[in-house]
Design an enzyme around this catalytic site. Structure first.
Site, PDB file in Angstrom:
ATOM      1  N   HIS A 293      45.707  55.810  31.934  1.00  9.83           N
ATOM      2  CA  HIS A 293      46.744  55.218  32.781  1.00  9.83           C
ATOM      3  C   HIS A 293      46.123  54.131  33.667  1.00  9.83           C
ATOM      4  CE1 HIS A 293      49.713  54.805  36.004  1.00  9.83           C
ATOM      5  NE2 HIS A 293      50.584  55.165  35.083  1.00  9.83           N
TER       6      HIS A 293
ATOM      7  N   GLU B 246      51.721  48.499  29.893  1.00  7.55           N
ATOM      8  CA  GLU B 246      52.217  48.362  31.262  1.00  7.55           C
ATOM      9  C   GLU B 246      51.433  47.268  31.983  1.00  7.55           C
ATOM     10  OE1 GLU B 246      53.709  52.416  33.079  1.00  7.55           O
ATOM     11  OE2 GLU B 246      51.547  52.491  32.804  1.00  7.55           O
TER      12      GLU B 246
END
Lengths: 226, 226, 226, 226
Positions: free
Chosen positions: B95, B143
């Site tokens: 992440h 992202e």
């Protein structure tokens, strides 16, 4: 000997035999022994099991580690606020298998105190013990790395490191309790630890890998009685 | 458009408003919406809440991160085996708030596959997306860091990065599904993501910080229908 | 066989026998052999020796690692700009003893390219090699960890990993050169590496720990001739 | 006031204007000022410039950081042995931009002592200063993070943190010298630091970013005279 509450802290580490349902079983055994004997037992299960175990047992559940980050945009880390919300009452910090930075230890001790979470800071020698005690955690747990996971208890292999740690910590703080760990397996080891000035023990494989975990815990607890 | 199952992955991050009891509440809402609508919703709660939530909901629970270490003497880390034992069915990896090493990603994807755990590898640009897709995770979630936590959806602010990621990933693998995230807030954003070739979205604050979480989830799910 | 320039890259690691004045001596021997034979030899000395060695030799000096941080308030880290200012012409990245994050590799490759610095990304298997090649470094150096520092050359112990790496890298890029390493000690190993499709070797102890370093280097170089 | 040698430590950080040839120029200016005035000036240049600068100047050259690893198979790290072989006489440890683990600080202080290398451990508050002093470095340098790189000297903005640090360090050690840093720019700041009980200063941008570096250094040195 201290008049403080003596404790036995059981670190489940990440052993598969103490993870998931097995972690719940072991925590329940610890809870039962604590209730039966009146002893103070603390459990530190794998991170993902904290919430489930905390909702089942009455003894204190500790995290094995927390990260020095704030709640919010810190995906995948574990904050003090997270473990508190999940029912934990404290945390290990700086375990020999998970060392952290000195500024992090200081910050986490302060923030844990504000959140009413207890801290056990693990250390590897008397010098680091003194440094960590100077930052005011609830406990310092001295564990000589070369004895961790071994068959001989630190209280037998190197009793001087335990008594020296107690002495050096007293030179910087009257309030920090001292635990010892590494190779601790039975009530004799616990009794020796307390004679050396420690206020309890931190252990893992001695309980986690035992066939009869309840018998081992009862034996360990027997060492707490002067 | 792919015939694969489209998903909405909700990352609770470490927000206090999605931790402990609040994490359980949010997971239940996600579970309810999934059951009501038939949509695939995945939840990634704070680490200590995994076991409790997995024992309550039927939708897949994912870890937000796992460490590339083996079970046993790895105190305070989180292993694939731990999250599986606690009921998780997969994990986010890499992440943007928790980047890991390339050899770790490769190793964790292989080991997760052996444990029947799904992997969503997060990436920040098309180059990293291609590299990560080459290692064969179940999902790559693109992202753009500059849009994470913001008010404008990646599907509006930078639709090209989504379609380019789909294209570049297809050049190295037919099997990796693509998610997109950053600023995703509603059904329109989800529909746009799917039109751009993504097979779902990864979002956090859009759900976690919503006042009416159920309404937001129902709106998001509405975007899954062509 | 490639028409590209074949190279021998010598990693001094942090060996005391290749640090300080001894690093300078070894770099000079490499420089002499390169001049004498016309071979391409690259040296990667300990970090603090880069500037002194770069001011003395003509062959390319590489850093063993750089950190993915920017110049300025990053005390104690090593930036691409630092190593360039000190005379280095490239850097190893992601060495097996110093793995870095996938987003860091991507970012460093791009920034190195802008600064006209070459990059050799080290990898541990074909999957990671493919992923890293997809990010466009100048070289990928495959080194199976289990063979590093050992007595048997990768070209003998596992020739297939070299040829497979060449094949998988060609599936994502025509421009990335392939090196191999681990246990490489002599000209026969170098010749075999080239036959397997590699465009050179990366080695350390084979040179650093040799009694007659010049003889070893001359032997290694002899393997470059088809 | 202490009878110890007062010092001015100049951290070049990784600024491009103090890297490569520019690092050499700045180190020569520091060397000239030290010779002219008799003051003790220590320089900490970018890592790759250590060897070249140490071969040119007479004043002590320090590393900005070292890693707690041993020489040999630790590619890309910087060992105490490396910096010593390259001519350094000491190292900063735990700089605010490069924090390290408490057990690493302890280990590095002990190993540096055996290698006759000096250690300056940087700290962020009085609690961490006390903890670090307890481990016996040569110097503790207190630098409140919020003032680093700013325009107001710690000696003006927060003089109490300097005097408190001196006091708390004296409670655990008589032998550790105290430096202070953050925003230090001129001789007045140096004089104030010494009045507060410090035995010198650690500074970076005040020198590195100055147009007339020699003038700034001469002014700083003037503050060392009672």
């Amino acid at each position: 000997m201290s008049s403080r509450r003596l404790i036995i802290a059981v670190n489940f580490k990440t052993y598969v035999e103490a993870s998931g349902d097995e972690a719940v079983s072991l925590a329940k055994i610890c809870d039962d022994v604590a209730k039966e004997t009146g002893a103070s037992i603390v459990v530190a299960p794998p991170m993902p099991d904290i919430s489930r175990i905390a909702s089942i047992v009455d003894i204190p559940v500790f995290a094995q580690h927390v990260d020095d980050v704030m709640p919010g945009g810190t995906t995948g880390y574990v904050t003090l606020e997270n473990v508190k919300a999940s029912g934990a009452r404290g945390t290990l910090l700086n375990h020999s298998e998970h060392r952290i930075k000195v500024a992090e230890i200081h910050d986490l001790i302060e923030r844990a105190h504000q959140l009413s979470l207890s801290t056990i800071v693990c250390t590897n020698n008397t010098g680091v013990s003194r440094a960590c005690a100077a930052m005011g955690p609830d406990y310092v747990a001295i564990e000589p790395p070369e004895l961790i996971g071994g068959d001989i208890s630190v209280t037998t292999a190197n009793p001087k490191i335990v008594s020296d740690t107690v002495t050096t910590i007293r030179s910087v703080s009257d309030e920090v309790s001292v635990l010892c760990g590494a190779g601790v397996k039975n009530g004799v080891d616990v009794r020796k630890a307390i004679e050396l000035g420690a206020e309890g023990v931190l252990l893992a494989s001695g309980v986690v890998k035992a066939k009869d975990k309840m018998a081992v815990l009862l034996d360990l607890v027997s060492g707490l009685d002067g």
